[in-house]
Design an enzyme around this catalytic site. Structure first.
Site, PDB file in Angstrom:
ATOM      1  N   LYS A  75      42.305  36.415  -5.202  1.00 40.96           N
ATOM      2  CA  LYS A  75      41.100  35.602  -5.367  1.00 40.96           C
ATOM      3  C   LYS A  75      40.007  36.393  -6.078  1.00 40.96           C
ATOM      4  CE  LYS A  75      37.526  35.238  -2.979  1.00 40.96           C
ATOM      5  NZ  LYS A  75      36.477  35.150  -1.939  1.00 40.96           N
TER       6      LYS A  75
ATOM      7  N   ASP B 168      39.113  29.950  -3.070  1.00 44.38           N
ATOM      8  CA  ASP B 168      38.430  30.331  -1.839  1.00 44.38           C
ATOM      9  C   ASP B 168      38.568  29.185  -0.842  1.00 44.38           C
ATOM     10  OD1 ASP B 168      36.704  28.351  -2.687  1.00 44.38           O
ATOM     11  OD2 ASP B 168      34.930  29.631  -2.769  1.00 44.38           O
TER      12      ASP B 168
END
Length: 217
Positions: free
Chosen positions: A123, A141
């Site tokens: 991420k 996220d």
């Protein structure tokens, strides 16, 4: 479960693009290293809090060498309000040293190299390559994961699967913008506990709404 058609996906993306024009990262940064550190700090912390902390931190240290000179103890004290300060400070000092030793103090512009750095997962790597280097990427996220799977842009029970679905369903040139659109939508409309389906412009396309699951978290 019914799947969205490509036409429906295109319409969803068009509506999101109109609702959230000119999307920008919510973390403040001026260099790739500043973005990398800010993204590491953002784990389990709000962007608003991170920006307050980095506005002070970057006046003292905003390069790998500066971080090493600052030292972990002082860094930990400065970032304390971001939470997990011991772990985060350890990772930031370690990744700074690794950048000095192996990358000539430069943040690498590839996900494969970024994830080798301490404390940097996929991420974070996606956030950095897309926002610092302009490389198309979708960082998943909690907001992106929730909204994408609710709407039907993805159908996965984990982050990696969601990223794969989004990369498949969304044109590559829209990956970075779509990442921001989904975050904005998750924060403003598609909340975790009480999504505001009644005011959502996607409700007639969204699989979550169409299945009548409005009261599910």
């Amino acid at each position: 479960m019914k799947k969205l058609t490509q036409e429906e996906i295109s319409e969803i993306l068009e509506l999101l693009s109109k609702k959230y024009e000119n999307p920008k990262p919510m973390l403040d940064f001026t260099t790739s290293f500043e973005l990398l550190v800010a993204t590491v700090l953002s784990a389990q912390c709000t962007d608003v809090r991170v920006n307050k902390v980095t506005s002070h931190l970057y006046k003292l240290a905003n390069t790998p060498k500066d971080i090493i000179n600052l030292g972990q103890k002082e860094l930990e004290s400065i970032i304390k309000s971001c939470g997990l300060s011991k772990t985060k400070s350890t990772n930031i000092v370690s990744l700074s040293q690794m950048l000095i030793d192996h990358y000539d103090s430069q943040v690498p512009a590839s996900i494969e190299e970024l994830v080798k750095l301490p404390g940097v997962g996929r991420k974070t790597a996606n956030v950095v390559v897309s926002n610092a280097f302009g490389i198309p990427a979708i960082a998943v996220d909690t907001h992106v994961f929730r909204v994408a799977n609710r709407i039907g842009l993805a159908k996965s029970k984990n982050v990696d699967g969601t990223e794969k679905d989004l990369r498949k369903n969304i044109p590559e040139n829209l990956w970075t913008d779509a990442h921001h659109w989904l975050i904005y939508h998750g924060r403003q409309v598609c909340n975790a506990r009480n999504p505001k389906c009644g005011e959502c412009m996607l409700k007639n396309l969204c699989l979550y709404h169409r299945k009548g699951l409005n009261n599910v978290g």
